[in-house]
Design a protein around this motif. Structure first.
Motif, PDB file in Angstrom:
ATOM      1  N   ALA A   1      14.774  -3.721   6.692  1.00 17.17           N
ATOM      2  CA  ALA A   1      14.277  -3.097   5.459  1.00 17.17           C
ATOM      3  C   ALA A   1      13.594  -4.138   4.587  1.00 17.17           C
ATOM      4  O   ALA A   1      12.546  -3.895   3.996  1.00 17.17           O
ATOM      5  CB  ALA A   1      15.429  -2.441   4.704  1.00 17.17           C
ATOM      6  N   GLU A   2      14.192  -5.311   4.543  1.00 18.23           N
ATOM      7  CA  GLU A   2      13.598  -6.378   3.759  1.00 18.23           C
ATOM      8  C   GLU A   2      12.213  -6.752   4.295  1.00 18.23           C
ATOM      9  O   GLU A   2      11.277  -6.990   3.533  1.00 18.23           O
ATOM     10  CB  GLU A   2      14.519  -7.584   3.814  1.00 18.23           C
TER      11      GLU A   2
ATOM     12  N   ARG B   1      10.221  -4.752   5.879  1.00 17.53           N
ATOM     13  CA  ARG B   1       9.312  -3.648   5.537  1.00 17.53           C
ATOM     14  C   ARG B   1       8.840  -3.785   4.092  1.00 17.53           C
ATOM     15  O   ARG B   1       7.676  -3.526   3.778  1.00 17.53           O
ATOM     16  CB  ARG B   1       9.995  -2.286   5.751  1.00 17.53           C
ATOM     17  N   MET B   2       9.753  -4.205   3.227  1.00 16.22           N
ATOM     18  CA  MET B   2       9.385  -4.398   1.829  1.00 16.22           C
ATOM     19  C   MET B   2       8.380  -5.546   1.683  1.00 16.22           C
ATOM     20  O   MET B   2       7.363  -5.422   1.010  1.00 16.22           O
ATOM     21  CB  MET B   2      10.639  -4.686   1.003  1.00 16.22           C
TER      22      MET B   2
ATOM     23  N   LEU C   1       6.361  -6.685   3.857  1.00 12.20           N
ATOM     24  CA  LEU C   1       5.071  -6.272   4.419  1.00 12.20           C
ATOM     25  C   LEU C   1       4.258  -5.502   3.388  1.00 12.20           C
ATOM     26  O   LEU C   1       3.043  -5.706   3.261  1.00 12.20           O
ATOM     27  CB  LEU C   1       5.296  -5.358   5.620  1.00 12.20           C
ATOM     28  N   GLN C   2       4.915  -4.611   2.659  1.00  9.89           N
ATOM     29  CA  GLN C   2       4.192  -3.817   1.665  1.00  9.89           C
ATOM     30  C   GLN C   2       3.728  -4.677   0.487  1.00  9.89           C
ATOM     31  O   GLN C   2       2.687  -4.439  -0.093  1.00  9.89           O
ATOM     32  CB  GLN C   2       5.042  -2.633   1.180  1.00  9.89           C
TER      33      GLN C   2
ATOM     34  N   ILE D   1      10.735   1.236  -1.679  1.00 10.43           N
ATOM     35  CA  ILE D   1      10.169  -0.105  -1.460  1.00 10.43           C
ATOM     36  C   ILE D   1       9.638  -0.670  -2.772  1.00 10.43           C
ATOM     37  O   ILE D   1       9.873  -1.831  -3.114  1.00 10.43           O
ATOM     38  CB  ILE D   1       9.065  -0.071  -0.375  1.00 10.43           C
TER      39      ILE D   1
ATOM     40  N   VAL E   1      15.356   2.291   2.589  1.00  8.32           N
ATOM     41  CA  VAL E   1      14.292   1.800   3.470  1.00  8.32           C
ATOM     42  C   VAL E   1      14.822   1.604   4.890  1.00  8.32           C
ATOM     43  O   VAL E   1      14.140   1.915   5.878  1.00  8.32           O
ATOM     44  CB  VAL E   1      13.705   0.471   2.926  1.00  8.32           C
TER      45      VAL E   1
END
Lengths: 387, 360
Positions: A282-283, A285-286, A288-289, B294, B349
């Motif tokens: 999840a980290e 993915r964050m 990346l955004q 996010i 997420v």
């Protein structure tokens, strides 16, 4: 404000993906690995011809330079898509030498070099850096002395990547030792096989082999001086604005993530089910955004023909630093599998890509203007901090 | 992709900024903090000027805007660290307007400033997914809510309660004797309460999808609040380091200081994108829960880095409360904890971990 891509860009991405899936064969990928981005192998040559036919390599160039004058966003879409699928879309010969020649070369030089570049006969290595001129490039000392009909060059370059595989070197030399150091630099083209040039391989941390080149009484004819005498610095600093989009792509990082998850899904499902592992994912993915935000912000500014050095620097820093952080996290999640290289065959995760990208991350961080220089640019030009 | 404000939005932002800078001196904010009260004078002005109606349709005397305009309003109000329930009222009233029915009259009163409606969501278990507070078949509520922002200033609470159909929203008149607010002291120094509903009469306003909508937009609007804190802290830091001299030169000329500034600037830039992207996508109805999570996780992670670097570069000056820097430090971190911490949001997420990443 509208945070969505216009349909024409999404359609363009789809078109590129169709093309990619047609060309992305194991044979092409193998040749690409072996030739390390130099181009010139039989499959890659055909691939580049097909790319040329599509017109995608020069689509954002102004029409007077042979392009279609398309909005730089198209280039951004292409770079991101190619990066995601690990497909080649041009090297420095196309993105740096050709535009500089098109702008600064005379008619005869353009006729002599550009067609060969477009059909793949000519590839260039860049001869800028020297052992004592890296970030402070203007300190370069390789000397060109005027002689009848040309120049005699003495000196040494480093990071002349692809020199061994290239037909020419795009060489920055000192033609004046008086006055400010950046005002005494000229640009010349020299054929790699010219007498007096010695090429020495320098293997790097990533496995990529770069070269050191030595110039001992190398003759370069007058007609190979590009642009005005002592006018080289401007040429070095010049880059077509649109080439600055996609300098720090999200696609490549996103691909690393997707490959990592694919591997865990297939080979280590118990890891993928672990909440701690999922939290790390999840980290990523964050992160990346966060990077995608800066990359798109920069691209959109350029597409509007605005210049924002701060935004370009932000994208460069964020992409290069995220690369080592993400691949590092990925290797930690893979455990000792994370250290396996492509040579380990089936055992390796995604052909050893995470460790490979981890090893190649330093060059993105110090290369292309070190992140320290970029941070100072942000401070001065984006935030307005006193110099 | 259009990342710049439209001319109208830019005008709105500038007008708001000018108005708020003139009307809300930081001394006024300090007074409210000491007296632990909502800035009712400012609230009345915001209503009178029509700002509360920004994201509502013109037939309600609104400004025909959407969540982006609401975000701009939240951002500008938060740049003044003003103690008004801007996120709470925007989130509750937009949920009532868009996901519930029968609240038309209340909404008119809210926009005119005569009523204030705030959400009451969290309970002792600190969860956005399971609620113990119950509503019976007659709509009578029993239970307790925690961290209800501006509960005492509000005329109505929009309470998340569990009824026969699952989680639902109930409107409660907060002046009723069965509603008991007990103020709680927090680091953020904003008015917050622990509220007991001992058989309070509620009106069912919406079901689970309304609860979900409320949480999503409150979460995204809270990002705009955090963003304002980040930007303000950075701006103040740049201004200070440009004039403060040590060793005979401005602090900003030291590379170590510049690089700290650059890191703060990068956080602000990516945070602005993520915040307005979430708001814009929510407005269009194509935001995913992951996307909003996010944004909130990212800003909640970034804000301590930004404000603490601001303090580091201010040195002793910024540590003194006469300096305005602390507003953004305490409000920013408090809001990072509100409507889903970084950890809570990352858990959301994590549910999408197998999905292909979004790179374009």
């Amino acid at each position: 404000m509208e945070f969505r891509w216009e349909p024409e860009y999404l359609a363009f991405r789809d078109e590129i993906e169709v093309f990619i899936h047609e060309w992305r064969t194991p044979e092409l990928l193998k040749e690409q690995r072996e030739r390390e981005g130099a181009g010139g192998g039989p499959i890659l040559t055909r691939y580049y011809e097909a790319l040329q036919e599509k017109g995608w390599m020069r689509m954002c160039w102004p029409p007077e330079l042979g392009g279609q004058g398309l909005n730089p966003t198209y280039r951004f879409i292409m770079v991101e898509t190619m990066e995601y699928w690990q497909m080649p879309y041009g090297n420095l010969t196309y993105t740096s030498v050709a535009p500089a020649l098109a702008v600064h070369g005379n008619e005869e030089q353009k006729k002599r070099f550009l067609p060969g570049i477009w059909n793949g006969d000519f590839t260039f290595a860049i001869g800028y850096s020297e052992p004592n001129a890296g970030t402070d490039l203007a300190a370069l000392r390789t000397r060109a002395e005027k002689v009848e009909g040309g120049w005699i060059v003495q000196g040494q370059k480093i990071w002349t990547s692809l020199a061994e595989q290239s037909t020419h070197i795009w060489l920055a030399v000192r033609t004046d030792t008086e006055g400010p150091k950046h005002a005494g630099i000229s640009l010349m083209i020299v054929e790699t096989k010219t007498e007096g040039i010695t090429i020495r391989p320098l293997p790097t941390l990533s496995g990529f082999v770069t070269y050191e080149t030595f110039y001992d009484n190398v003759f370069i004819p007058d007609e190979n001086l590009i642009g005005p005498l002592n006018g080289g610095w401007n040429i070095i600093m010049h880059a077509l604005n649109h080439e600055r989009v996609g300098l720090s792509p999200t696609g490549n990082l996103a691909r690393n993530y997707d490959l990592l998850v694919d591997h865990l899904k297939n080979k280590a499902p118990e890891k993928l089910a672990d909440p701690v592992v999922r939290n790390r994912l999840a980290e990523m993915r964050m992160e990346l955004q966060r990077h995608r935000a800066l990359a798109i912000r920069n691209a959109v500014t350029i597409a509007k023909d605005d210049v924002s050095p701060g935004q370009a620097s932000m994208a460069k820093i964020s992409g290069s630093e995220l690369r080592y952080r993400m691949t590092n996290m990925a290797m930690d999640l893979l455990g000792r599998t994370g250290s396996l290289t492509a040579e380990a065959g089936e055992l390796a995760a995604s052909e050893g890509r995470q460790q490979g990208n981890w090893r190649s991350s330093p060059i993105l961080r110090f290369g292309g203007g070190t992140n320290e220089v970029q941070r100072s640019i942000i401070a001065a030009r984006h935030l307005g901090m006193s110099r | 992709m259009e990342l710049d404000l439209t001319e109208t939005q830019e005008l709105l932002r500038d007008t708001l900024r000018g108005f708020l800078e003139a009307e809300v001196p930081f001394s006024q904010v300090r007074e409210c903090e000491i007296e632990k009260k909502t800035d009712t004078r400012l609230w009345a002005q915001l209503a009178e000027q029509g700002y509360l109606g920004l994201p509502f349709p013109s037939e309600m005397a609104g400004g025909d805007g959407g969540l982006v305009e609401a975000g701009l309003l939240v951002e500008e109000v938060s740049r003044r660290a003003a103690l008004v329930p801007i996120v709470e009222v925007m989130a509750a009233s937009l949920t009532l307007k868009r996901k519930c029915s029968g609240a038309t009259q209340l909404l008119e009163s809210v926009l005119s400033g005569s009523a204030i409606v705030v959400p009451a969501v969290l309970e002792a278990n600190d969860s956005f997914e399971s609620f113990a507070l119950e509503a019976d078949a007659e709509g009578v509520l029993r239970g307790e809510k925690f961290f209800v922002d501006y509960a005492e200033a509000a005329s109505h609470h929009l309470v998340v309660a569990r009824d026969a159909k699952g989680p639902a929203l109930y409107l409660v008149d907060s002046a009723a004797p069965a509603v008991k607010c007990e103020p709680i002291e927090t680091m953020g120094r904003t008015p917050q309460s622990r509220v007991r509903y001992d058989g309070a009469a509620g009106t069912r306003a919406g079901g689970a999808d309304a609860v979900d909508y409320l949480i999503q937009i409150a979460r995204a609007l809270t990002c705009a609040q955090i963003l304002a804190c980040m930007d303000s802290s950075l701006e103040q830091t740049v201004a200070y380091t440009n004039v403060r001299e040590q060793f005979g030169r401005p602090l900003a000329t030291f590379q170590a200081v510049q690089h700290h500034g650059a890191n703060m600037g990068m956080h602000c830039e990516s945070s602005r994108f993520l915040t307005y992207e979430a708001l814009d996508c929510l407005e269009r109805g194509d935001a995913t829960e992951e996307q909003v999570a996010i944004a909130k996780a990212s800003l909640s992670r970034a804000i301590p880095d930004v404000v603490m670097t601001g303090h580091q570069l201010h040195g002793g000056q910024g540590y003194i409360e006469e300096n305005d820097l602390y507003f953004f430090t305490i409000r920013g971190k408090d809001r990072a904890l509100a409507w889903g911490t970084a950890e809570e949001c990352l858990e959301i997420v994590a549910r999408s971990a197998e999905e292909k990443s979004r790179w374009l």
